[in-house]
Write a protein that holds these residues in place. Structure first.
Motif, short mmCIF file in Angstrom:
data_model
loop_
_atom_site.label_atom_id
_atom_site.label_comp_id
_atom_site.label_asym_id
_atom_site.label_seq_id
_atom_site.Cartn_x
_atom_site.Cartn_y
_atom_site.Cartn_z
N MET A 394 0.85 -1.19 0.00
CA MET A 394 0.00 0.00 0.00
C MET A 394 0.88 1.23 0.00
O MET A 394 1.37 1.66 1.03
N MET A 395 1.12 1.77 -1.18
CA MET A 395 1.99 2.93 -1.28
C MET A 395 1.21 4.23 -1.33
O MET A 395 1.76 5.31 -1.48
N LEU A 396 -0.12 4.14 -1.19
CA LEU A 396 -0.91 5.37 -1.14
C LEU A 396 -0.68 6.04 0.21
O LEU A 396 -0.52 5.36 1.22
N ASN A 397 -0.68 7.34 0.19
CA ASN A 397 -0.56 8.06 1.44
C ASN A 397 -1.91 8.09 2.16
O ASN A 397 -2.92 7.68 1.59
N SER A 398 -1.87 8.62 3.38
CA SER A 398 -3.09 8.58 4.17
C SER A 398 -4.21 9.37 3.49
O SER A 398 -3.96 10.37 2.82
N MET A 438 -0.43 12.11 -2.68
CA MET A 438 -1.21 10.90 -2.50
C MET A 438 -0.39 9.66 -2.53
O MET A 438 -0.81 8.60 -2.08
N PHE A 439 0.78 9.78 -3.09
CA PHE A 439 1.51 8.57 -3.42
C PHE A 439 2.91 8.66 -2.84
O PHE A 439 3.51 9.71 -2.79
N ASP A 440 3.40 7.51 -2.43
CA ASP A 440 4.73 7.43 -1.86
C ASP A 440 5.58 6.58 -2.79
O ASP A 440 5.28 5.41 -3.01
#
Lengths: 452, 267
Positions: A394-398, A438-440
């Motif tokens: 899960m590389m989406l940010n919070s 949004m993305f890491d």
């Protein structure tokens, strides 16, 4: 205050020294009396022999909790769980029907956008008005005005009637007043979500400052990420009962768990019975490793947008944790499985399975399908059920995300959608790491000092 | 559950600055946005007095009573009545029009009728100024008895406040009260000896008319501005007035305190 720190993580603080507990409620209950006609209420109030005209509605039942000075408490629960009623009682706006509540300090509350603002008056006049309701003198407000103006950052609009404000400006000014009146307790009810990201970050920076100053903060939110990030403790309400109170992360996990349970047992309904919740907590305190099959938290969206020719049907979907950091909360950086079950009504060669993730504004963030990834999905006969797993980190940010699933295929050489379910589930990612966007990308950073 | 009516009075004293600033707001909000602002505040009573004076003095040829110009006698009686009716009509909506404050902020709602009463005094001040101007214009006698009107103003305030608490809180649950009060005030204007002399009536009718506590104030204003009679000249009527007013005042506090906890549930 040294003892306070040690007690903080203890869920069952039973001492009741007024010095440490800035808020303590004891079995607080609130029953609203619902009447068919307003006059009936008058009759019941003034005629001692009339008392059966109302229908009781139990909004809160036996809520007991204590807050230590300087703590930040997140109050969570679904809509209608009694959060706002509890805050109104703490603020003294409403009287509890049962139990006692003791509050020791000045409360500054931001319960609703622009409450106590007169739309005809200028921002400045409203600051004075709001301040005087909170018991400040004109001189005190004048002294604080520059700070209030600076924080609200609405420029020359301070002299315009507030009816001309955007909702963002409204909340900025209201919040700015609320924090600048030197409260002992700051109560914020969801209002902050109106502000933009920049203002929100400013508010949370102020929260940190307040935490250092020993100001107690109570805030209601639906963002589990904010709770885990900013609150030491969380109180979870369900059907007017305090079903969990304690360490924020644990309570968030319980919250997410009850949502999952609701999804699995009751189908896509919007209510968790508190029996369910209680059971969940008992399970949790018994053993955290139970009920692995439940998977992580997500909400099924009732307003999904579904279309397709029905040749195949997506009958179930889910999200599952593949490592055990948290079974019920989607934590940034951990590995998760999205799965779908598809039942085929007709034979099909090489069907395509897909998912897409969007943000709440509807912007596509990521997605893939078995066709792009050139996966052999084989031949499926009518009546068969296929389960598809999409596994990834899960590389989406919070934040909150919407997820769509689809199943399609080629019929007579034409690409045909069998079943596409847009925005079928929403889920929330929490993170204990600050990041932008949004993305890491999972950047690995090295810093080298160059001295030549 | 216990209620301490006395706590009402301490709240009012503690929050007197808030009462004052909110009353000021209410007054100015009436005229905010209108180009002439305060002119209207003066024009309204002036026109009202002129109309009544014209109808009765010119139309019905009512002669001056005991060498007192009718217009002064009329205006002195109208002043307290219109203040009273104003406050009553404003008070009914005092609580319901501030639902947002009551539901969303910690606000002592018992001061809302007080604010309405205080803001009503502003137009009264203008009315009294007009009365004084008329007295000057007619070259009538000036006396220290003018200050006795402050005592009657006090009477007016207490009477109006007690009723305000009752009506303001009842209106929350029974919106009809608003219209009822408006009609009662209309009828009251004609049924109270304001533009007609109580002495026109027989002794029994006079006694009945005097049961209306507002008449005590109207008579008092005339005695302060025209006849120069001290209020202790009619001790029984004074006692009666304060008896009724105390009952209404305490009753108003009781009703308001009883209903106050239920405001947030209904508003």
């Amino acid at each position: 205050m040294s003892g306070v720190q040690e007690e903080e993580n203890d869920n069952e603080i039973m001492t009741s020294s007024p010095v440490t507990h800035i808020i303590s409620t004891h079995q607080v209950g609130k029953t609203f009396k619902l009447y068919k006609k307003r006059v009936d209420r008058l009759k019941e109030t003034f005629l001692p022999w009339v008392n059966n005209l109302h229908r009781p509605f139990q909004a809160l039942t036996d809520v007991s909790f204590e807050v230590v000075r300087g703590e930040t408490i997140g109050i969570i629960g679904r809509n209608g769980s009694g959060k706002s009623t509890l805050l109104q009682i703490i603020c003294g706006i409403m009287q509890p029907s049962k139990g006692t509540i003791a509050v020791d300090g000045r409360i500054s509350a931001l319960l609703e956008l622009g409450a106590g603002f007169n739309p005809e008056y200028s921002g400045r006049d409203n600051v004075y008005f709001n301040g005087s309701i909170l018991g400040l003198s004109k001189e005190e407000i004048t002294a604080k005005l520059p700070e209030i103006e600076a924080f609200a950052d609405i420029g020359p609009f301070i002299d315009q009637p507030v009816k001309t404000y955007s909702s963002g400006m409204y909340v900025r000014l209201a919040f700015s007043v609320a924090i600048n009146v030197e409260p002992d307790i700051l109560i914020v009810d969801e209002a902050l979500s109106v502000g933009d990201a920049l203002f929100q970050s400013k508010c949370f920076a102020k929260f940190r400052e307040f935490q250092e100053q020993g100001v107690t903060i109570l805030f209601v939110t639906h963002s589990m990420d904010l709770v885990t990030r900013y609150c030491q403790k969380a109180l979870m309400l369900n059907d007017g009962k305090a079903v969990a109170y304690g360490n924020a992360k644990e309570v968030v996990d319980i919250y997410n768990r009850t949502i999952v349970r609701c999804e699995n047992s009751n189908g896509p309904t919007d209510s968790v019975s508190s029996e369910d919740a209680k059971e969940q907590i008992e399970n949790l305190t018994g053993s955290t490793q139970q009920n692995d099959s439940e998977g992580v938290a997500f909400l099924r969206n009732e307003d999904e947008n579904r279309y397709g020719n029905g040749q195949a049907e997506i009958i179930d979907v889910g999200i599952q944790s593949l490592n055990s950091v948290s079974q019920h909360t989607i934590v940034h950086g951990q590995r998760y499985r999205f799965w779908i079950k598809v039942r085929f009504q007709q034979d099909c060669q090489q069907p395509v399975y897909a998912y897409t993730i969007k943000d709440v504004k509807g912007f596509d963030i990521s997605g893939t399908n078995t066709h792009y990834q050139e996966i052999d999905t084989g031949e499926v006969k009518a009546g068969q059920v296929v389960e598809v797993h999409f596994d990834q980190d899960m590389m989406l940010n919070s934040g909150s995300y919407l997820m769509s699933f689809g199943c399609a295929g080629f019929v007579d050489g034409t690409y045909t959608v069998f079943d596409r379910r847009y925005d079928l589930v929403t889920f929330e990612v929490v993170s204990d790491k600050q990041s932008v966007g949004m993305f890491d990308l999972g950047s690995h950073i090295t810093v080298n000092l160059l001295d030549e | 559950m216990k209620y301490y009516p006395l706590s009402f009075l301490t709240t009012i004293l503690e929050r007197r600055k808030l009462v004052y600033s909110m009353a000021r707001r209410e007054v100015s909000s009436k005229y905010v946005g209108s180009a002439f602002g305060i002119v209207w505040a003066v024009a309204q009573p002036l026109v009202m007095i002129s109309v009544f004076w014209f109808i009765f003095s010119i139309g019905f040829r009512v002669s001056p009573r005991n060498d007192v110009p009718f217009v002064v006698w009329l205006a002195a009686g109208m002043a307290p009545w219109f203040a009273f009716a104003d406050i009553m009509n404003l008070a009914t909506s005092a609580v319901i029009s501030n639902g947002n404050l009551i539901k969303k902020t910690f606000f002592p709602s018992e001061i809302l009728p007080v604010i309405r009463a205080v803001s009503g005094l502003f137009s009264h001040l203008i009315f009294v100024t007009i009365v004084l101007c008329l007295i000057g214009l007619m070259q009538m006698e000036i006396s220290f008895y003018f200050f006795q009107s402050l005592y009657y103003l006090c009477c007016l305030f207490f009477l109006a406040l007690g009723l305000s608490w009752t009506f303001a809180s009842l209106t929350v649950f029974l919106r009809d009260i608003r219209h009822m009060v408006a009609i009662v005030m209309q009828v009251g204007f004609w049924a109270t000896p304001i533009f007609w002399d109580i002495n026109m009536m027989s002794g029994t009718v006079q006694k009945i008319l005097k049961l209306n506590p507002v008449y005590y104030i109207i008579q008092g204003y005339r005695e302060s501005f025209i006849y120069f009679t001290p209020f202790w000249h009619h001790p029984v009527y004074t006692l009666y007035f304060w008896g009724v007013t105390s009952l209404l005042f305490l009753g108003g506090m009781f009703v308001f305190a009883r209903l106050k906890p239920q405001f947030p549930d209904v508003l």
